[in-house]
Scaffold this motif. Structure first.
Motif, PDB file in Angstrom:
ATOM      1  N   LEU A   1       0.835  -1.207   0.000  1.00 57.80           N
ATOM      2  CA  LEU A   1       0.000   0.000   0.000  1.00 57.80           C
ATOM      3  C   LEU A   1       0.868   1.255   0.000  1.00 57.80           C
TER       4      LEU A   1
ATOM      5  N   THR B   1       3.897   1.445  -1.022  1.00 52.60           N
ATOM      6  CA  THR B   1       4.587   1.503  -2.316  1.00 52.60           C
ATOM      7  C   THR B   1       3.692   2.135  -3.376  1.00 52.60           C
ATOM      8  N   ILE B   2       2.436   1.715  -3.397  1.00 49.45           N
ATOM      9  CA  ILE B   2       1.504   2.282  -4.378  1.00 49.45           C
ATOM     10  C   ILE B   2       1.278   3.763  -4.099  1.00 49.45           C
ATOM     11  N   PHE B   3       1.164   4.108  -2.810  1.00 49.24           N
ATOM     12  CA  PHE B   3       0.937   5.511  -2.453  1.00 49.24           C
ATOM     13  C   PHE B   3       2.120   6.386  -2.868  1.00 49.24           C
ATOM     14  N   ILE B   4       3.325   5.907  -2.628  1.00 50.25           N
ATOM     15  CA  ILE B   4       4.499   6.726  -2.949  1.00 50.25           C
ATOM     16  C   ILE B   4       4.759   6.744  -4.447  1.00 50.25           C
ATOM     17  N   THR B   5       4.772   5.560  -5.068  1.00 46.49           N
ATOM     18  CA  THR B   5       5.281   5.499  -6.440  1.00 46.49           C
ATOM     19  C   THR B   5       4.194   5.329  -7.492  1.00 46.49           C
ATOM     20  N   GLY B   6       2.970   4.978  -7.083  1.00 54.70           N
ATOM     21  CA  GLY B   6       1.916   4.759  -8.067  1.00 54.70           C
ATOM     22  C   GLY B   6       1.997   3.393  -8.726  1.00 54.70           C
TER      23      GLY B   6
END
Lengths: 173, 397
Positions: free
Chosen positions: A21, A23-28
């Motif tokens: 989560l 990772t997705i928030f930071i990098t998309g």
């Protein structure tokens, strides 16, 4: 941490989910692994056989989409991190040991052949499936991607379907 | 609003982030026991379902997190990478991987983790994977047809099945909890006791029920974009919604005043407004209002925003969405651009006797008719700076 005492799988899964989560928030984008293998292969082939990669469709298509050095990619750095993180974890839990692991029912040679063939199948499959268990199945599930979830079902479904035929590699019964 | 890359975290720093995330990833995989192939394949032979537990707990945690982040506007879901769906290669690739899994005992991520802890079989698996990728690369002309066949775009699974996001999340959670319970039963039969027997069973029952309850909250967190867009299409809701509106005369006056804090949001397509875009205007779509770029645009201090379209009804929808998203100082142009064009840009002085107030208005409109087209002309002459638009992240393998 005691030797061989693994973390509770649900707790580990929860941490892994939070990491995904974040990772997705930071990098998309999600986590991955096989993409780094692809970068490695492309980098190796293009530096050893530059003429070949300069005239082969697949590599040309890759370099059209990816500018710059294939090794300077997000997944390559992430996988280098995995090596460091896993090493540190094993060091702390006293699990670092050079060994060839296999079921008592098979010889080391069989295990080596199986690992090589299995790896090749997985490597090939991960290119067809546009990602492996991490990049396609797990990350795809997190963002509810149809393609990712279908790949996930095919990986696990396929593994169960083929498990019977390769049982001798793993169990002695 | 996320994702933080590339605006807050640059592309170079992103590689450092990748390294740090990788370290955490490797650490968790190793702690979970993913550095031994015999543990990994246990789920296919019923003696160790650790992979199933870790994998689905992680998937569900992240999935519910993404749903919540999207709902609360913490993460712009239009910018995150959605794996494309190529149905045939997804299936074929998955089957190859499944077979590779039961033969080789690893998947790429776990093989790296295991190799780092000294497993020679994992190093060989990695070598095999490189070989597999090479076979794909060299045999690409042969695989290409399958690789690119059956492209469905970038659909979400709940759209493909045709249920709501929340229903899918709940079904998925219940399936996972059910699979965990079944896994414990199978382990009990095969090896006598579940792998997770370290804690009393009632704790697991509690956690399972807790997970399902948490997944139910996703019904209270509908996907923000489709939820609001749906409401904006509801005639009843829109007719009772009264946005602030600006008269065409005030609008014309403020344009002529070249007021820099007046931002015009033009809902018409860029093709339509090409060469005749209003000064200080941007083209935006209704869906575009949910994005990270729009959030930044609407957050300017002391700014006034005027939404314009051909007619008021389309403007009202956008104003409703802006209101739902908490954007302030948003006006609609009363009578729409149709009215503006008719009464200002193509103004004709009426004949006959006029009241004092009317004649003031008409004199103003006559002046505006001459000035505004000049401003529009100058505006389109300006070489508009390369528009920076946030793009979807690239991911995958």
């Amino acid at each position: 941490m005691k030797k061989d005492k693994f973390m509770n799988p649900y707790l580990a899964g929860f941490f892994l989910g939070l990491l995904l989560l974040v990772t997705i928030f930071i990098t998309g984008r999600g986590l991955g692994a096989s993409g780094a293998f692809k970068s490695g292969v492309i980098s190796a082939v293009s530096s050893v056989f530059p003429v070949h990669t300069g005239e082969t469709h697949y590599y040309l298509e890759y370099f059209e989409e990816h500018k710059g050095n294939p090794l300077k990619s997000w997944l390559v750095f992430e996988v280098i991190g995995v090596i460091i993180g896993a090493f540190m974890s094993a060091l702390m839990s006293d699990r670092l040991k050079l060994k060839l692991e296999h079921s008592p029912g098979i010889t080391s040679k069989t295990r080596i052949a199986a690992a090589l063939i299995g790896g090749a199948l997985f490597g090939l499959g991960s290119q067809l499936g546009r990602g492996c268990t991490s990049g396609s199945a797990l990350s795809g599930m997190a963002v509810l991607s149809t393609g990712g979830i279908i790949t996930m079902l095919a990986i696990f479904g396929g593994a169960y379907a083929f498990a019977f035929f390769f049982r001798k590699l793993w169990i002695t019964k | 609003m996320g994702p933080l890359v590339p605006d807050i975290i640059g592309n170079e720093l992103n590689l450092v982030v990748a390294l740090l995330i990788g370290i955490a990833f490797g650490f968790i995989l190793e702690q979970a026991g993913f550095s031994t192939s015999r543990k990994l394949v246990g789920l296919f032979y019923g003696y160790d379902f650790t992979v199933l537990r870790v994998f689905f707990t992680a998937g569900i945690t992240a999935m519910l997190g993404v749903i919540a982040f999207g709902h609360f506007g913490i993460l712009d879901l239009n910018l995150i990478y959605i794996n494309p769906t190529y149905i045939w290669s997804a299936l074929a690739g998955g089957l190859f991987m499944g077979m590779g899994f039961v033969i080789g005992g690893f998947c790429p991520g776990t093989s790296v983790c295991a190799a780092a802890t000294g497993k020679i079989d994992a190093m060989i698996f990695i070598a095999g994977s490189f070989l597999g990728v090479l076979i794909f690369a060299e045999g690409y002309p042969w695989f290409e047809g399958l690789y690119k066949a059956g492209f469905w775009g970038f659909p979400h699974i709940f759209e493909t099945i045709g249920i709501s996001q929340a229903s899918f999340a709940v079904v998925m959670t219940i399936m996972a909890v059910g699979a965990f319970a079944a896994a414990a039963l199978v382990e009990k039969r095969v090896i006598g006791t579940p792998v997770t027997s370290g804690m009393p069973a009632r704790i697991y029952y509690g956690l399972g029920i807790g997970a399902i309850l948490i997944s139910l909250t996703s019904f209270a967190m509908p996907e923000r974009q489709s939820g609001i867009l749906e409401k904006s299409e509801d005639a009843k809701i829109i007719s009772s919604f009264a946005p602030k509106s600006m008269t065409i005369d005030e609008f014309a006056f403020r344009i002529m005043d070249e007021e820099s804090s007046l931002h015009i949001v033009d809902l018409r397509s860029p093709e339509h407004t090409k060469g005749k875009s209003l000064p200080n205007s941007v083209n935006m779509t209704l869906a575009g209002m949910f994005g990270k770029d729009a959030a930044k645009f609407f957050a300017r201090r002391n700014a006034t925003y005027v939404i314009v379209d051909e007619d008021e009804s389309a403007e009202k929808k956008a104003a409703y969405i802006a209101d739902e998203l908490g954007f302030e100082n948003v006006f609609i142009l009363s009578e729409g651009m149709k009215g503006f064009e008719e009464k200002i840009l193509n103004f004709r002085m009426p004949e006959g006797n006029l009241s004092r107030a009317d004649s003031d208005t008409y004199r103003f409109r006559e002046k505006a008719r001459n000035v505004i087209p000049e401003l529009i002309k100058n505006n389109s002459k300006k070489t508009s700076p390369e528009k920076k638009e946030s793009k979807r992240a690239l991911g995958g393998c």
